[in-house]
Motif scaffolding. Structure first.
Motif, PDB file in Angstrom:
ATOM      1  N   GLY A   1       0.827  -1.189   0.000  1.00  0.00           N
ATOM      2  CA  GLY A   1       0.000   0.000   0.000  1.00  0.00           C
ATOM      3  C   GLY A   1       0.868   1.248   0.000  1.00  0.00           C
ATOM      4  O   GLY A   1       0.559   2.248  -0.637  1.00  0.00           O
ATOM      5  N   TRP A   2       1.973   1.184   0.753  1.00  0.00           N
ATOM      6  CA  TRP A   2       3.006   2.213   0.691  1.00  0.00           C
ATOM      7  C   TRP A   2       4.327   1.506   0.483  1.00  0.00           C
ATOM      8  O   TRP A   2       4.722   0.647   1.264  1.00  0.00           O
ATOM      9  CB  TRP A   2       3.041   3.050   1.969  1.00  0.00           C
ATOM     10  N   GLU A   3       5.023   1.848  -0.579  1.00  0.00           N
ATOM     11  CA  GLU A   3       6.293   1.220  -0.928  1.00  0.00           C
ATOM     12  C   GLU A   3       7.409   2.236  -0.729  1.00  0.00           C
ATOM     13  O   GLU A   3       7.349   3.346  -1.263  1.00  0.00           O
ATOM     14  CB  GLU A   3       6.251   0.754  -2.388  1.00  0.00           C
ATOM     15  N   VAL A   4       8.427   1.873   0.036  1.00  0.00           N
ATOM     16  CA  VAL A   4       9.497   2.810   0.356  1.00  0.00           C
ATOM     17  C   VAL A   4      10.830   2.076   0.304  1.00  0.00           C
ATOM     18  O   VAL A   4      10.907   0.884   0.618  1.00  0.00           O
ATOM     19  CB  VAL A   4       9.270   3.433   1.755  1.00  0.00           C
ATOM     20  N   THR A   5      11.874   2.783  -0.098  1.00  0.00           N
ATOM     21  CA  THR A   5      13.217   2.210  -0.162  1.00  0.00           C
ATOM     22  C   THR A   5      14.153   3.016   0.735  1.00  0.00           C
ATOM     23  O   THR A   5      14.270   4.238   0.585  1.00  0.00           O
ATOM     24  CB  THR A   5      13.763   2.223  -1.600  1.00  0.00           C
TER      25      THR A   5
END
Length: 561
Positions: A410-414
């Motif tokens: 739903g929230w993709e972060v690197t």
């Protein structure tokens, strides 16, 4: 050229920088170089460092001074690698590399999180060694049992008064200044006052306070006395709120932006996928998201999906019924235990295809069936996943289910690797070093300028975890009031060299493209699809350029210009 005296006493390291001019060595606390050990006279010897070399002279000590075994009386010339014996204490004179005789970072340089919490006050930027090592551990142990706001204020007031250069201190109720909860020193000359709810703080700085440090003292006061309000919030039996940033806080703008956005995400129930290399702190971010809104009734359950084979992983995830195999007792799985809380699936990219399908069903239906069972059990945790693999590529290659990716991202972060976070290296290194030295009950001066240069040049393939382990390793070899030097670091770190900036046309074009892409990602809140539309390129093209330019897709890139 700089020199130091190196040795050990009963296994504890000794390393003393030899300053310019004449320095007295001895057991007396007034000596320039203090050696509080048996067989050392109160004023044992004098070592003199001049432009033409070093000399040492015995001061009629009880047990004598020797250089390479020869007893000395008058001024005797000494050189590097010679043994200096003071009584029974053996020291060796060593040279220092340029920059290793200068403090590059100390405890006072640490940057703390912005909110006032117990964790933050421990590492306040004005917390000198005496406060951090002698007073705060006892305060933090007593504070949870203080029982009331007034008692917490009194404990903190005692610590502040004892540890810092003050001539007067008074704490009173901000609503009723006549209600004094702590008072010490010359209260008739209190020159500074400010409110830190629920207290009014009045203090007078001592002439011993270093010029220019006044604002830092006031900042520490606000940080410490902010604990009173936090202790008050626990009076009703509820736990005090946790830190709003990890400890220590990130200084890199991209990472700070990630945590700021994560704080907003935490107030929703959407799933989160954290990507990044091993050791970048994916587990810390997952726990941070959980802690923003959770309390003790909402569990945080973590499982490393790469650590177990498929059959055992399913039993850990979904639970198992009694009698499935000989001697097996019924037990709940991670989904069941984390119901209503957070389930952190670390290294989800290593999960087998069959297990992926079963997890997808659980996420769709909100219930599980234990291995060997037939009864459905409610299981609706918030899912936070993490992986160091390229999930998009795995989907394209058929190794990861696209429908599952949509469910968990739903929230993709690197999280960026440490080599792309140069602003964080010194702060993290100082934090980990103090932490390791505190465990050994050793107080140090800091990290030398040369050592900081070495840490900054190294690529850190193991990221933050590798830096923490390196600081834990070097702490073993540091003595009281010692300085971490370049010689203490592993050879790979000490001899690291980074490639210079590319000033070619191609290099400058790449730098410009990097800035454009970072700005687009920032404006699109890290959404690659939206950024690709804005830049009028395909999503796959943008991903390819991100990889070629060594950029991170999920970070908000506030430093784009």
């Amino acid at each position: 050229m700089s020199f130091c005296l190196v040795g050990q006493y009963e296994g504890d390291p000794i390393r003393l920088l030899v300053p310019e001019g004449r320095s007295t060595l001895g057991a007396d606390g007034d000596c320039d170089l203090v050696l509080p050990y048996p067989t050392i006279s109160r004023r044992h010897a004098v070592i003199e460092r001049r432009s033409d070399g070093l000399t040492i002279e015995d001061l009629d000590s009880s047990n004598g001074t020797r250089v390479d075994g020869q007893r000395v009386g008058g001024s005797t010339r000494i050189e590097a690698n010679q043994e200096i014996r003071l009584g029974e204490l053996r020291l060796r004179l060593e040279t220092l590399d340029e920059g290793d005789d200068e403090v590059g970072a100390s405890a006072s340089d640490l940057v703390e999180p912005e909110s006032d919490t117990i964790v933050h006050a421990t590492l306040s930027p004005v917390a000198n060694d005496r406060l951090a090592f002698e007073f705060l551990p006892d305060l933090l142990a007593r504070l949870p049992n203080s029982g009331s706001t007034a008692e917490a204020a009194r404990l903190i007031g005692e610590t502040f008064w004892s540890a810092l250069p003050l001539d007067g201190l008074r704490l009173s109720d901000v609503q009723d200044v006549a209600a004094v909860v702590f008072e010490a020193g010359r209260i008739d000359e209190l020159g500074h006052s400010f409110d830190c709810l629920p207290l009014r703080i009045e203090l007078k700085l001592s002439p011993r306070c270093i010029p220019g440090r006044e604002q830092r003292i006031f900042a520490l006061a606000r940080s410490l006395f902010g604990l009173v309000e936090e202790a008050g919030s626990a009076d009703d039996g509820r736990p005090a709120r946790l830190a709003s940033m990890p400890d220590p806080p990130p200084l890199d703008p991209d990472v700070r932006a990630i945590y700021e956005r994560a704080s907003r995400i935490a107030r929703s129930d959407i799933s989160v996928l954290i990507q990044g290399e091993s050791g970048t702190g994916k587990d810390l971010l997952a726990r941070f998201i959980h802690e923003q809104t959770a309390d003790s009734e909402h569990p945080f359950v973590a499982l490393n999906c790469a650590a177990l084979p498929a059959d055992l992983l399913e039993a850990e995830l979904f639970g198992i019924e009694k009698g499935v195999a000989t001697g097996v007792e019924a037990r709940a799985g991670c989904f069941e235990r984390s119901h209503g809380g957070t389930l952190f699936l670390d290294e989800i990219g290593d999960m087998a295809a069959d297990t992926q399908a079963k997890i997808l069903r659980v996420l769709q239906e909100g219930e599980i069936v234990r291995v060997g069972g037939s009864t459905s059990i409610a299981a609706r945790p918030r899912i936070i996943s993490a992986t160091n693999r390229d999930v998009e590529r795995m989907v394209a290659e058929g190794n990861f289910r696209l429908d599952l990716l949509h469910r968990i991202a739903g929230w993709e972060v690197t999280l960026p690797p440490l080599r792309q976070r140069p602003a964080d290296i010194a702060n993290l290194a100082m934090h980990f070093l103090i932490e390791a030295c505190r465990a050994r009950k050793t107080r140090i001066r800091g990290i030398s300028r040369r050592a900081l240069d070495c840490l900054g040049r190294y690529e850190w393939p193991g990221n933050v975890r590798e830096l923490q382990r390196e600081m834990q390793r070097v702490a073993v070899f540091l003595g009281r009031d010692d300085l971490l030097t370049g010689k203490d670091l592993r050879a790979a770190i000490r001899d690291a060299h980074r490639a210079p900036a590319d000033d070619s046309l191609e290099g400058q074009l790449a730098a410009t493209e990097r800035t454009i892409i970072k700005r687009a990602l920032s404006q699109c809140d890290g959404n690659v699809s939206e950024a690709a539309r804005r830049l009028r390129v395909s999503r796959s093209t943008l991903y390819r350029r991100l990889e070629q330019l060594d950029l991170q897709a999920g970070a908000s890139l506030n430093d784009a210009s």
